[in-house]
Design a protein around this motif. Structure first.
Motif, mmCIF file in Angstrom:
data_model
loop_
_atom_site.group_PDB
_atom_site.id
_atom_site.type_symbol
_atom_site.label_atom_id
_atom_site.label_comp_id
_atom_site.label_asym_id
_atom_site.label_seq_id
_atom_site.Cartn_x
_atom_site.Cartn_y
_atom_site.Cartn_z
ATOM 1 N N ASP A 1 0.838 -1.196 0.000
ATOM 2 C CA ASP A 1 0.000 0.000 0.000
ATOM 3 C C ASP A 1 0.879 1.254 0.000
ATOM 4 O OD1 ASP A 1 -2.394 1.540 0.246
ATOM 5 O OD2 ASP A 1 -1.962 1.792 2.382
ATOM 6 N N GLY A 2 0.611 2.147 -0.942
ATOM 7 C CA GLY A 2 1.412 3.369 -1.040
ATOM 8 C C GLY A 2 2.472 3.308 -2.108
ATOM 9 N N VAL A 3 2.559 2.183 -2.826
ATOM 10 C CA VAL A 3 3.562 2.008 -3.886
ATOM 11 C C VAL A 3 2.854 1.851 -5.229
ATOM 12 C CG1 VAL A 3 5.394 0.525 -4.785
ATOM 13 C CG2 VAL A 3 5.246 0.966 -2.330
ATOM 14 N N GLU A 4 3.248 2.665 -6.199
ATOM 15 C CA GLU A 4 2.710 2.570 -7.557
ATOM 16 C C GLU A 4 3.828 2.126 -8.489
ATOM 17 O OE1 GLU A 4 0.877 5.440 -11.107
ATOM 18 O OE2 GLU A 4 1.118 6.221 -9.065
ATOM 19 N N TRP B 1 7.254 4.559 10.212
ATOM 20 C CA TRP B 1 7.611 3.141 10.038
ATOM 21 C C TRP B 1 8.645 2.795 11.096
ATOM 22 C CZ3 TRP B 1 4.175 1.346 6.803
ATOM 23 C CH2 TRP B 1 3.698 2.169 5.786
ATOM 24 N N ALA B 2 8.270 1.924 12.014
ATOM 25 C CA ALA B 2 9.174 1.484 13.093
ATOM 26 C C ALA B 2 9.795 2.679 13.821
ATOM 27 C CB ALA B 2 10.265 0.568 12.531
ATOM 28 N N GLY B 3 8.967 3.701 14.074
ATOM 29 C CA GLY B 3 9.434 4.856 14.825
ATOM 30 C C GLY B 3 10.159 5.902 14.017
ATOM 31 N N ARG B 4 10.259 5.723 12.694
ATOM 32 C CA ARG B 4 10.919 6.689 11.823
ATOM 33 C C ARG B 4 9.947 7.187 10.767
ATOM 34 N NH1 ARG B 4 16.548 3.588 10.525
ATOM 35 N NH2 ARG B 4 16.735 5.252 8.960
ATOM 36 N N LEU C 1 17.353 -0.052 4.231
ATOM 37 C CA LEU C 1 18.611 -0.756 4.439
ATOM 38 C C LEU C 1 18.817 -1.085 5.918
ATOM 39 C CD1 LEU C 1 21.183 -1.895 3.200
ATOM 40 C CD2 LEU C 1 22.224 0.368 3.400
ATOM 41 N N ASP C 2 18.485 -0.143 6.783
ATOM 42 C CA ASP C 2 18.682 -0.344 8.218
ATOM 43 C C ASP C 2 17.734 -1.394 8.794
ATOM 44 O OD1 ASP C 2 20.637 1.575 8.170
ATOM 45 O OD2 ASP C 2 19.353 3.184 8.948
ATOM 46 N N LEU C 3 16.470 -1.334 8.402
ATOM 47 C CA LEU C 3 15.448 -2.161 9.051
ATOM 48 C C LEU C 3 15.137 -3.457 8.319
ATOM 49 C CD1 LEU C 3 12.916 0.606 10.191
ATOM 50 C CD2 LEU C 3 14.880 -0.354 11.419
ATOM 51 N N ALA C 4 15.290 -3.474 6.990
ATOM 52 C CA ALA C 4 14.982 -4.685 6.230
ATOM 53 C C ALA C 4 16.225 -5.324 5.626
ATOM 54 C CB ALA C 4 13.982 -4.359 5.120
ATOM 55 N N GLU C 5 17.350 -4.639 5.734
ATOM 56 C CA GLU C 5 18.614 -5.104 5.137
ATOM 57 C C GLU C 5 18.441 -5.377 3.646
ATOM 58 O OE1 GLU C 5 21.170 -6.984 8.707
ATOM 59 O OE2 GLU C 5 19.533 -8.265 8.020
ATOM 60 N N VAL C 6 17.800 -4.412 2.999
ATOM 61 C CA VAL C 6 17.586 -4.430 1.551
ATOM 62 C C VAL C 6 18.142 -3.123 0.985
ATOM 63 C CG1 VAL C 6 15.848 -4.323 -0.281
ATOM 64 C CG2 VAL C 6 15.564 -5.935 1.624
ATOM 65 N N ALA C 7 18.985 -3.222 -0.045
ATOM 66 C CA ALA C 7 19.602 -2.049 -0.659
ATOM 67 C C ALA C 7 18.872 -1.678 -1.946
ATOM 68 C CB ALA C 7 21.077 -2.304 -0.956
ATOM 69 N N VAL C 8 18.366 -0.439 -1.987
ATOM 70 C CA VAL C 8 17.728 0.115 -3.175
ATOM 71 C C VAL C 8 18.348 1.489 -3.425
ATOM 72 C CG1 VAL C 8 15.566 -1.135 -2.807
ATOM 73 C CG2 VAL C 8 15.874 1.131 -1.787
ATOM 74 N N ILE D 1 11.710 -8.525 -1.625
ATOM 75 C CA ILE D 1 10.407 -7.864 -1.725
ATOM 76 C C ILE D 1 9.515 -8.260 -0.553
ATOM 77 C CG2 ILE D 1 8.354 -7.504 -3.142
ATOM 78 C CD1 ILE D 1 10.924 -6.294 -4.242
ATOM 79 N N GLN D 2 9.612 -9.502 -0.115
ATOM 80 C CA GLN D 2 8.822 -9.932 1.052
ATOM 81 C C GLN D 2 9.258 -9.185 2.308
ATOM 82 O OE1 GLN D 2 9.437 -14.196 0.814
ATOM 83 N NE2 GLN D 2 7.512 -14.511 -0.293
ATOM 84 N N ARG D 3 10.554 -8.885 2.409
ATOM 85 C CA ARG D 3 11.014 -8.073 3.534
ATOM 86 C C ARG D 3 10.386 -6.679 3.484
ATOM 87 N NH1 ARG D 3 17.606 -8.939 3.825
ATOM 88 N NH2 ARG D 3 17.637 -11.228 3.853
ATOM 89 N N LEU D 4 10.279 -6.106 2.280
ATOM 90 C CA LEU D 4 9.655 -4.798 2.134
ATOM 91 C C LEU D 4 8.170 -4.867 2.479
ATOM 92 C CD1 LEU D 4 11.265 -3.409 -1.150
ATOM 93 C CD2 LEU D 4 12.018 -3.120 1.204
ATOM 94 N N GLN D 5 7.509 -5.931 2.029
ATOM 95 C CA GLN D 5 6.085 -6.098 2.339
ATOM 96 C C GLN D 5 5.860 -6.171 3.856
ATOM 97 O OE1 GLN D 5 5.325 -9.671 0.112
ATOM 98 N NE2 GLN D 5 4.732 -8.575 -1.753
ATOM 99 N N LYS D 6 6.748 -6.853 4.547
ATOM 100 C CA LYS D 6 6.630 -6.972 5.996
ATOM 101 C C LYS D 6 6.893 -5.622 6.671
ATOM 102 C CE LYS D 6 8.450 -9.543 9.970
ATOM 103 N NZ LYS D 6 9.432 -10.610 10.399
ATOM 104 N N LEU D 7 7.917 -4.896 6.205
ATOM 105 C CA LEU D 7 8.269 -3.605 6.785
ATOM 106 C C LEU D 7 7.140 -2.607 6.652
ATOM 107 C CD1 LEU D 7 10.332 -1.602 8.006
ATOM 108 C CD2 LEU D 7 11.195 -1.226 5.677
ATOM 109 N N PHE D 8 6.479 -2.614 5.487
ATOM 110 C CA PHE D 8 5.451 -1.607 5.219
ATOM 111 C C PHE D 8 4.024 -2.127 5.370
ATOM 112 C CE2 PHE D 8 9.125 -0.128 2.570
ATOM 113 C CZ PHE D 8 9.409 0.991 3.343
ATOM 114 N N SER D 9 3.877 -3.209 6.115
ATOM 115 C CA SER D 9 2.537 -3.771 6.324
ATOM 116 C C SER D 9 1.800 -3.016 7.421
ATOM 117 C CB SER D 9 2.658 -5.244 6.711
ATOM 118 O OG SER D 9 3.359 -5.393 7.939
#
Length: 399
Positions: free
Chosen positions: A316-319, A341-344, A357-364, A391-399
């Protein structure tokens, strides 16, 4: 004691490549043992086709390849490039109008050096590859950004270009398929832009390095095929890096009018001389040889493309506009900004990329590297399992 004279002001103003910087940071974190998944680098995860490697190995047995060769490139490769240009770009050129370069970046640099004079304005459709504005400035030109958002599939119109044109406009950068967005201009769109450039006497620097990576029946029609008369004011840039998984071989090229190519060849004769001969022979083998493995790589990219668009669209929030070329997704993430998101609470895509990168350890790579904030670039040129997990890490972070 007199103070030391200053360093170059021109080079001091040039920024480090943002994509390489993010990729280097991701690799450093992985070296520390952290499970980082990186979507940063535009580098295929496949091996160079074996027949290409074999051609290089055979070239090592010929002592002639240990000597200087013509700065503009080996005849066998220049002929192969001319044949490819006719085959894929619809332009018949002699090999004398080809200069082989140390990767596509050198071709980009030399193209601007050949056609830009101090103060010239260069129209740069945004989002753009991070190297273009720096190469323009190194030629003493002025990059003029022309932005097209997700609602336009990141493709500029003739009307936008005309609105940005001034009496100082001399060059247009045209990239299809696009890095960073993966967008592909239709034949009609390409023709309209080409006719506009022709009518105003504007040089076109067209980067075609992703032209063979297209999907869903799309075809990246070359601007010189759409408007043949434009060939005398167009420089085509290309290379073997993306299509043949040859990023580290460092072989690119430029094709253009004889007078512009002569200037570029003269520059290269002083700048770097000839490209590594063994790599040139390998590149010629790639262009002249069977294309089966390149097609298999494209099929894998297509599978990953469909997966990343489908999974990112669940957030949600991504196009996510549907990219029809290259190997990048470029989601509009403005819907994630200004939310906690997680206090940020990120307010820019740069802050969002740091959070990811900090919370999901994914580099974009954040949109600021390619133009306006509010976007992210994700390369899907990585393994299928890592692609989905990230992508699943991102889905979890932004759920």
């Amino acid at each position: 004691m007199t103070d030391r004279a200053p360093l170059s002001r021109k080079l001091s103003a040039i920024a480090e490549s943002a994509t390489l910087k993010v990729d280097a940071k991701a690799k450093a974190l992985k070296a520390e043992g952290k499970p980082v998944i990186s979507y940063a680098a535009g580098e295929p995860d496949f091996s160079t086709p074996q027949f290409v490697v074999d051609a290089a190995a055979e070239a090592l047995r010929d002592p002639a390849n240990f000597r200087y060769t013509p700065a503009a490139g080996l005849p066998v490769l220049r002929e192969a490039v001319a044949a490819k240009t006719l085959r894929d770009s619809g332009l018949e050129v002699p090999a004398s109008r080809v200069v082989v370069t140390n990767g596509g970046k050198q071709a980009v640099y030399q193209a601007f050096q050949a056609v830009v004079n101090p103060g010239d304005e260069v129209l740069l459709p945004a989002p753009y590859w991070t190297t273009y504005p720096e190469a323009i400035r190194l030629a003493d030109g002025v990059p003029v950004e022309v932005f097209a958002g997700a609602d336009q599939d990141y493709k500029v119109t003739v009307e936008q270009l005309e609105a940005a044109r001034t009496d100082r406009t001399t060059v247009l950068v045209f990239v299809s398929p696009s890095n960073p967005t993966g967008s592909v201009y239709t034949p009609e769109e390409t023709k309209a832009i080409g006719e506009w450039a022709l009518a105003h006497g504007i040089w076109v620097i067209s980067d075609e390095i992703y032209q063979n990576l297209v999907y869903e029946g799309a075809r990246a029609v070359s601007i010189v095929e759409a408007v043949p008369e434009l060939a005398e004011q167009t420089i085509l840039l290309n290379g073997v890096a993306k299509t043949y998984a040859m990023t580290g071989w460092r072989v690119g090229w430029m094709v253009g009018p004889a007078d512009a190519i002569k200037l570029a060849a003269n520059l290269q004769s002083h700048l770097s001389s000839n490209v590594n001969n063994v790599a040139q022979i390998a590149a010629a083998a790639a262009l002249n040889g069977p294309q089966d493995e390149a097609l298999k790589m494209r099929e894998a990219f297509d599978r990953r493309r469909r997966l990343i668009v489908e999974e990112l669209s669940k957030i949600d929030g991504v196009e996510v506009p549907n990219p029809l070329g290259a190997f990048y997704a470029y989601p509009d993430v403005r819907g994630l900004l200004g939310r906690e998101w997680a206090g940020r609470t990120p307010t820019t895509s740069l802050e969002l990329a740091d959070l990811i990168l900090d919370l999901a350890e994914v580099a974009v790579v954040p949109g600021e590297a390619f133009g306006p904030s509010g976007y992210l670039r994700l390369s899907y040129a990585l393994g299928d399992d890592a692609l989905l997990e990230g992508i699943q890490r991102l889905q979890k972070l932004f759920s």
